[in-house]
Design a protein around this motif. Structure first.
Motif, PDB file in Angstrom:
ATOM      1  N   CYS A  90       1.539  -1.032   0.115  1.00 37.40           N
ATOM      2  CA  CYS A  90      -0.226   0.008   0.022  1.00 37.40           C
ATOM      3  C   CYS A  90       0.792   1.273   0.000  1.00 37.40           C
ATOM      4  O   CYS A  90       1.969   1.042   0.831  1.00 37.40           O
ATOM      5  CB  CYS A  90      -1.287  -0.524   1.278  1.00 37.40           C
ATOM      6  SG  CYS A  90      -1.566   1.432   1.866  1.00 37.40           S
ATOM      7  N   CYS A  93      -0.005   3.077   3.603  1.00 40.48           N
ATOM      8  CA  CYS A  93       0.418   2.537   5.319  1.00 40.48           C
ATOM      9  C   CYS A  93       1.187   1.662   4.867  1.00 40.48           C
ATOM     10  O   CYS A  93       1.932   1.148   5.498  1.00 40.48           O
ATOM     11  CB  CYS A  93      -0.742   1.636   5.573  1.00 40.48           C
ATOM     12  SG  CYS A  93      -1.656   0.487   4.768  1.00 40.48           S
ATOM     13  N   HIS A 111      -4.548   0.988  -0.052  1.00 40.01           N
ATOM     14  CA  HIS A 111      -6.112   0.209   0.673  1.00 40.01           C
ATOM     15  C   HIS A 111      -7.645   0.382   0.162  1.00 40.01           C
ATOM     16  O   HIS A 111      -7.518   1.813   0.443  1.00 40.01           O
ATOM     17  CB  HIS A 111      -5.969  -0.439   1.901  1.00 40.01           C
ATOM     18  CG  HIS A 111      -4.945  -1.293   2.404  1.00 40.01           C
ATOM     19  ND1 HIS A 111      -3.882  -0.996   2.888  1.00 40.01           N
ATOM     20  CD2 HIS A 111      -5.006  -2.294   2.479  1.00 40.01           C
ATOM     21  CE1 HIS A 111      -2.638  -1.971   2.914  1.00 40.01           C
ATOM     22  NE2 HIS A 111      -3.656  -2.889   3.010  1.00 40.01           N
ATOM     23  N   ARG A 113     -10.349   1.528   2.709  1.00 43.46           N
ATOM     24  CA  ARG A 113     -10.374   2.107   2.938  1.00 43.46           C
ATOM     25  C   ARG A 113      -9.461   3.608   3.407  1.00 43.46           C
ATOM     26  O   ARG A 113     -10.588   4.179   4.448  1.00 43.46           O
ATOM     27  CB  ARG A 113     -10.172   1.139   4.662  1.00 43.46           C
ATOM     28  CG  ARG A 113      -8.829   0.994   4.556  1.00 43.46           C
ATOM     29  CD  ARG A 113      -8.656   0.290   6.113  1.00 43.46           C
ATOM     30  NE  ARG A 113      -7.061  -0.305   6.315  1.00 43.46           N
ATOM     31  CZ  ARG A 113      -5.908   0.187   6.756  1.00 43.46           C
ATOM     32  NH1 ARG A 113      -6.218   1.590   7.254  1.00 43.46           N
ATOM     33  NH2 ARG A 113      -5.038  -0.572   6.632  1.00 43.46           N
ATOM     34  N   HIS A 114      -8.842   3.495   2.894  1.00 42.72           N
ATOM     35  CA  HIS A 114      -7.563   4.968   3.206  1.00 42.72           C
ATOM     36  C   HIS A 114      -9.116   6.107   2.199  1.00 42.72           C
ATOM     37  O   HIS A 114      -8.321   7.303   2.737  1.00 42.72           O
ATOM     38  CB  HIS A 114      -6.858   4.716   2.544  1.00 42.72           C
ATOM     39  CG  HIS A 114      -5.930   3.627   2.838  1.00 42.72           C
ATOM     40  ND1 HIS A 114      -5.445   3.907   4.608  1.00 42.72           N
ATOM     41  CD2 HIS A 114      -4.434   3.016   2.698  1.00 42.72           C
ATOM     42  CE1 HIS A 114      -4.871   3.245   4.780  1.00 42.72           C
ATOM     43  NE2 HIS A 114      -4.275   2.280   3.709  1.00 42.72           N
TER      44      HIS A 114
HETATM   45 ZN    ZN Z   1      -2.584   0.438   3.587  1.00 43.03          ZN
END
Ligand code: ZN
Ligand code: ZN
Ligand code: ZN
Ligand code: ZN
Ligand code: ZN
Length: 324
Positions: A90, A93, A111, A113-114
């Motif tokens: 990623c 992160c 990802h 969710r970011h």
């Molecule tokens: Zn990530």
């Protein structure tokens, strides 16, 4: 959205020699099997033949694979080797991207969710964070600006003069001339833009106010005032300026066009700038116009872009009032 491959399992059975089927042959050396043997995938092997010659090895560490493995492009990996070294990481992160993930226009994968955790830059669409954009800013009017776009943002008079002459030259080279010499330009925030424009759209990044002075029923002077969103990166600022200057051009010729034809035409000015500058950012902004669902700035633009392709600038300018 993209996916990473799944982890698969090798089913390997070990048999002891006591229950040997009649004349069982090793699938590797073709000799009769006596004693312990292994079967996998319906084939039988001497234990040694299997271990030394048949058993798959991890493409990364070279050691044999027992049980679970991951497969990518017909190559096999230990799940750990795969997760730690082969899976893409990623960009935000730095953890492995397992399962579903996103890749943005700038080819950063992250990802999903970011996207809901981080604000998006209002001009380049990047998610604003230290890793992708070196941070960023929240502007007072609800817009966010990433650190990359901030490097060239236009917020004062600095670069204004150079931008005006660049855009005027570009328009002139396509036959758009006779623009008034001095046109005031004011940088404003979104709220101010919204107040100025009678019909406001999110796709608007500037607004041109026209003034006509009439005395004894006769027009004695016409003037325009251009307003542009502050803090736009230089490339986008120039594209918006070209759009607004085309409004000035239409006003100078008393051309009152339907809103989709008018905004579509003015966006051809932005298109000129983006095609002239040709940076990745310019390409991104152009793509944004080409995909816009706005009835004027998107559909109107595509309609006028097709007109331009058919007619070229000169004939397009001559035939503006007859376009339906
Ligand atoms: Zn990530
Ligand atoms: Zn064998
Ligand atoms: Zn391995
Ligand atoms: Zn940005
Ligand atoms: Zn406009």
């Amino acid at each position: 959205m993209r996916f990473t491959p799944l982890i698969v399992l090798i089913v390997l059975l070990l048999f002891t020699g006591s229950i040997l089927p009649q004349d069982l042959k090793c699938n590797y050396c073709n000799k009769t099997i006596k004693g312990n043997y292994l079967t996998t995938d319906g084939k039988s092997y001497h234990e040694n033949c299997y271990r030394d010659h048949v058993q798959p090895r991890c493409e990364l560490c070279g050691k044999v694979i027992d049980g679970k493995y991951a497969i990518l492009d017909d190559k096999m990996y230990h799940p750990v080797c795969y997760t730690d070294h082969i899976l893409p990481k990623c960009a935000i992160c730095n953890l492995p991207l397992q399962g579903k993930y996103y890749t943005d226009y700038w080819e950063y994968s992250f990802h999903g969710r970011h996207s809901s955790e981080l604000p998006e830059c209002s001009t380049c669409g990047r998610l604003i964070c230290e890793a992708l954009t070196g941070g960023g800013f929240e502007l007072g009017d609800g817009r966010f600006l990433c650190g990359i776009c901030n490097e060239t943002e236009v917020s004062g008079d600095f670069l204004l003069g150079a931008s005006v002459s660049y855009v005027r030259r570009l328009l002139e080279s396509n036959g758009i001339d006779n623009l008034p010499d001095e046109i005031p330009i004011t940088l404003v925030d979104r709220q101010k833009l919204e107040q100025l424009a009678s019909s406001y759209s999110d796709a608007m990044n500037g607004f041109t106010q026209h003034n006509i002075q009439i005395q004894n029923g006769r027009v004695i002077s016409k003037s325009s005032h251009i307003y542009i969103l502050s803090h736009l990166p230089l490339t986008m600022f120039r594209a918006v300026l070209a759009h607004e200057l085309l409004h000035v051009y239409l006003f100078g010729r008393d051309l009152e066009l339907r809103s989709d034809i008018c905004e579509g035409f003015c966006n051809l000015g932005s298109e000129l700038v983006y095609k002239d500058i040709r940076s990745e950012y310019a390409k991104f902004r152009l793509l944004n116009m080409q995909k816009s669902q706005d009835p004027d700035y998107g559909y109107g633009y595509r309609k006028m872009s097709a007109e331009l392709d058919r007619k070229g600038w000169r004939y397009l300018l001559e035939s503006l009032s007859s376009i339906r």
